[in-house]
Design a protein around this motif. Sequence first.
Motif, PDB file in Angstrom:
ATOM      1  N   CYS A 184      18.081 -26.898 -20.744  1.00 46.44           N
ATOM      2  CA  CYS A 184      16.917 -27.697 -20.371  1.00 46.44           C
ATOM      3  C   CYS A 184      15.659 -26.869 -20.607  1.00 46.44           C
ATOM      4  CB  CYS A 184      16.983 -28.123 -18.904  1.00 46.44           C
ATOM      5  SG  CYS A 184      18.406 -29.177 -18.504  1.00 46.44           S
ATOM      6  N   ARG A 244       6.742 -28.877 -22.402  1.00 42.85           N
ATOM      7  CA  ARG A 244       6.668 -30.002 -21.493  1.00 42.85           C
ATOM      8  C   ARG A 244       6.503 -29.586 -20.048  1.00 42.85           C
ATOM      9  NH1 ARG A 244      10.392 -34.706 -24.080  1.00 42.85           N
ATOM     10  NH2 ARG A 244       9.693 -34.386 -26.183  1.00 42.85           N
ATOM     11  N   ASP A 293       7.640 -31.534 -17.675  1.00 47.68           N
ATOM     12  CA  ASP A 293       8.852 -32.002 -17.020  1.00 47.68           C
ATOM     13  C   ASP A 293      10.056 -31.497 -17.801  1.00 47.68           C
ATOM     14  OD1 ASP A 293       7.449 -33.466 -15.098  1.00 47.68           O
ATOM     15  OD2 ASP A 293       7.156 -35.085 -16.545  1.00 47.68           O
ATOM     16  N   SER A 294      11.158 -31.210 -17.084  1.00 42.94           N
ATOM     17  CA  SER A 294      12.351 -30.680 -17.721  1.00 42.94           C
ATOM     18  C   SER A 294      12.996 -31.732 -18.611  1.00 42.94           C
ATOM     19  CB  SER A 294      13.326 -30.215 -16.643  1.00 42.94           C
ATOM     20  OG  SER A 294      14.464 -29.638 -17.218  1.00 42.94           O
ATOM     21  N   CYS A 295      13.472 -31.302 -19.782  1.00 43.86           N
ATOM     22  CA  CYS A 295      14.169 -32.169 -20.722  1.00 43.86           C
ATOM     23  C   CYS A 295      15.398 -31.407 -21.204  1.00 43.86           C
ATOM     24  CB  CYS A 295      13.249 -32.524 -21.887  1.00 43.86           C
ATOM     25  SG  CYS A 295      13.995 -33.627 -23.113  1.00 43.86           S
ATOM     26  N   ASN A 305      11.482 -26.487 -19.904  1.00 43.41           N
ATOM     27  CA  ASN A 305      10.408 -26.865 -18.990  1.00 43.41           C
ATOM     28  C   ASN A 305       9.282 -25.863 -19.153  1.00 43.41           C
ATOM     29  OD1 ASN A 305       8.700 -27.529 -16.885  1.00 43.41           O
ATOM     30  ND2 ASN A 305      10.340 -27.853 -15.406  1.00 43.41           N
ATOM     31  N   SER A 306       8.143 -26.331 -19.641  1.00 39.13           N
ATOM     32  CA  SER A 306       6.965 -25.472 -19.814  1.00 39.13           C
ATOM     33  C   SER A 306       7.267 -24.252 -20.676  1.00 39.13           C
ATOM     34  CB  SER A 306       6.417 -25.035 -18.453  1.00 39.13           C
ATOM     35  OG  SER A 306       6.017 -26.150 -17.696  1.00 39.13           O
TER      36      SER A 306
END
Length: 335
Positions: A59, A20, A22-24, A61-62
């Motif tokens: 988290c 992603r 955006d961070s999740c 992110n990418s």
Amino acid sequence: MRTFFNIAAFAAGSQALITRGDSCCFHLTASGGASGSVGQLSDGQNRIGDNSLSPAEFCINSGAITDGNGRGCILTPPTTQLQCDEGATPTGGFSIDSSGKLEFQGSSKFIACETGQNGGLNIYTTESSALSNCKPIELMADSCAAPKPQPTSTSTSTAVATSASTASATATAPATPPANNGCPTTLTSGNFEFPHLIVPIDSSSPDTAAGTQFNGKVTSTVSSIFNFDIPQSDSGKTCSLVFLFPKQADLQTSSFTFSGDGKIDFAALSGIATKSTTFHNAPSVSKDLGTIAVSPGNQYVVSTFSCPAGQTVSYEMKNAGSTSLEFFEDFNPSP
């Protein structure tokens, strides 16, 4: 092997891996040879089975993971222990599939090994003679799962792709209805475009400009820079940098030589390479995308980001261990 810049509508039945932009954030629970929530020591070691530890938050992110304290989660050499260190650049190559399983480089297999402390087990990605009393596990995230394929009547695929051997960028436009943030790593046929420049730079010959090449190369002294031209029509879409590494037996006319531990560092550069680029005047790194240990027969999502529409962008591949890799670019599709 190929490098694609692939712009495609999300089609029914397509496979998606999550990386992603955006961070999740999520928590992890282990199952298999050992079970329980993943907690964390104060120094960032992640453990299963130690009931004195509270569930840790992570988290993604990418393709890179940080913990709830913002520490980068890495695979410490030589044992590949998963821990999170202050100031560390997180290791890339992680994803969460549509069932919620955490994966590293496309595999959901991890191992947990006893520490002798409070019944705790440390987490690793690979077995090692340095480890003992280990058990196979899988790690389930409680959120951030990749979206399942969505039925849709739209299955158009317009590809503007480059056939560079390894580093590849994929742009995914939403179909109707929108397909969330999933990004396919199974690249389908379409119209392809070569990268406009592939430039090796050599630290042992720092002022020599090799010019554009048909081969990509990564050794102890040589790294390769790839230029991609992103069409203006990609505005508002999401791009992914993807590394495809087929087995030699699956290639039709291409070939490669490969040895060493496979560790390659990927980076986005602050400027654009030219035929005159050398080791000394190469653009600086604007963002390190992490190190991935590659091996034939695999594909890796390196990073996901908003497409820099209408721009030329440069990415560098360089040795991060003992890797020696040289590959030839051609027209044939990646298996």
